[in-house]
Every structure is written in C-alpha cells, then in structure tokens.
Design a protein around this motif. Structure first.
Motif: not given
Length: 291
Positions: A200-208, A227-229, A254-266, A287-290
């Motif tokens: 979906l070319q999402a801007c953000r992904l949030v894992f609860m 913060h985790l690069p 990591v796969a999502a960020v590499k594919a263009g998702v701006e940030k992933v949050s836990f 935690t934000e993964i970028v």
C-alpha cells in the motif's frame, strides 16, 4: 483556565503531525494481551486511536492477531497446540480453527468496536487479501522443518483495500492467506502487516504488543531502545538483544523500511492511547525503526 490552556498546548503539539500525515496510509498491527482482557477498555482505547486517525484524514489499515483465542478454541476442539520456532504447527483441522477464530470471531468484534465508536470499518478474511507460499522453517542443522499450513505472504490484493480507503472505510484484515494450492494458511500477523504496508506504500507501520518496545535487557522495561537505524539490527541479533519472537517482527520492520515505509514503531498495546502518543508527540512511547 490553566487546564484548558494545557489542553490547547497538547493539540498544538499534534498540529504539525496532523498536517504532515494528512492523506497518508498507516498500517497498524493490532495485537497483545489487551485483546483477551475481560475489561474492554483497552480494546476500546485502541479502537478510539484508530477512529481518531481516520477523523484526522489519515488512512488506517488494521491487521490483527489472536493467538490466545486460537489456543483456547483448539483446546475446545480437542486439538493440542504445539510450536516450532514460535510458529504454531498447523494441520488442516487447525487451519480451519484458525480461520474460524480470526476471520469470523475476532475480526467482526474489532470491526464492531470501531463502528460503535464512530468509525466506519469493514472486515476481510486474510484469504481475500493475502496470497502465500508454504513456509518451511530452517532447523538447527540446516534441515527444513514442516510446520504444516503455515504461509509466507507473497502477494497482497490491494484493490479492495484501496477502494475502502477512497470511501473513508477502515479495512480490518485477519492474518490468514490463500495458498498456491487453494487452501487456507495461517500466517504471522507481523509479517502480514508489513507486507500490507509495503504493497500500500504506507507512510507508517505500527506494531502493537505486550512490551514497551525493543529492550536491550528483556527483563528490564526501562531499557527500551527508542531509536534504531536498520544498520544496527544485525549487531543486536548477534548479541542476543533481538531473538526468538522478536526476530520476525524486526525483520518485517527492516523489510518495510527498505521498501519505502518511512518509519516502523513498536508500541505497548497495554498503554492507554499508545498509538496516538507514538505518532503525535515529540517523545513517542516505544521503539522507532528507521533507515
């Protein structure tokens, strides 16, 4: 008066985020012990966050889990739950139970909660959205382990999801998939959510989940890595900080960020309004993964 002013300050802190994220897509992996809690306030709080996002012209897409409910349903059906590397061993009878619980019990419950709170949601069985291949796990000696009807998502049918988003409807998806053989497969909800975000070319992904974020010391909740690069992930795996059930979650991030998702949050689903706090405040709560 001071209390009213402080409320205005909170709204003003959120303003740049509201402006920035307007019209973007957020995928939220909805899961954690709050889903099974007798008190519905946790579930209602998460649903309120999702309704808030939609009201702010953000497009939320929900992928949910439901592991404990599946285990209970299996016990009721006389099936014993077993796991390999954190993945539920799934024969054909178990796959039927998984689909029943996830798509016909938990999914409608989440949809109804969102709708009750003023949102507009539509439920989808993952078999309508996800296509998968059979996932074979790697054993300690490099051998392949067959856990049954466990799938790895390979394709996402975005058309019905995009139609929902155009109509202001929140899609709610269970983590099952249709296999290449036409049968129903059980899939990891984190991986499914990440694949949805990528497609979906999402801007953000949030894992609860049930932890405050990624912890340097799993026994100490105060050791959250805020913060985790992605370049630091391999070292954390080698040191054992990222292990067990956290591995597929982090790999998906990591796969999502590499594919263009701006940030992933836990974020911790047990914390009231953790989704909003992570997205609309400077400090965040997990935690934000970028990149």
């Amino acid at each position: 008066m001071d209390a009213l002013i402080s409320k205005a300050e909170v709204l003003l802190e959120a303003l740049p985020y509201l402006q920035r994220f307007r019209g973007t897509t957020f995928v939220i992996k909805y899961g954690g012990s709050f889903m099974d809690a007798p008190d519905p306030s946790g579930r209602d709080g998460v649903a309120q966050d999702i309704v808030f996002l939609a009201a702010a012209a953000i497009h939320p897409v929900v992928v949910h889990g439901g592991g404990k409910a599946i285990t209970r349903a299996m016990e009721k059906a006389g099936l014993k739950a077993s796991f390999i590397q954190g993945m539920r061993v799934t024969d054909e009878r178990t796959a039927h139970v998984v689909e029943q619980v996830l798509s016909r019990e938990i999914n409608p419950e989440i949809v109804n909660t969102i709708n009750k709170l003023g949102g507009k949601a539509k439920g989808f069985s993952g078999t309508e959205i996800f296509t998968c291949r059979k996932l074979l796990l790697a054993g300690t000696q490099g051998e392949q382990l067959d856990a049954g009807f466990i799938g790895e998502v390979t394709r996402v049918n975005t058309a019905p999801l995009l139609e929902c988003l155009r109509d202001g409807v929140i899609p709610v998806i269970s983590p099952t998939a249709r296999g290449e053989d036409g049968k129903t497969y059980n899939c990891n909800a984190d991986v499914s959510a990440a694949q949805a975000a990528i497609a979906l070319q999402a801007c953000r992904l949030v894992f609860m989940s049930d932890v405050p974020g990624l912890l340097r010391d799993s026994k100490n909740p105060a050791t959250v890595i805020s913060h985790l690069p992605i370049g630091e992930v391999d070292a954390l795996k080698k040191s054992g900080v990222i292990d067990k059930g956290m591995i597929p979650k982090v790999d998906s991030a990591v796969a999502a960020v590499k594919a263009g998702v701006e940030k992933v949050s836990f974020v911790d689903g047990r914390v009231s309004h953790s989704v909003l706090l992570e997205i609309f405040t400077k400090e965040g709560v997990g935690t934000e993964i970028v990149l």
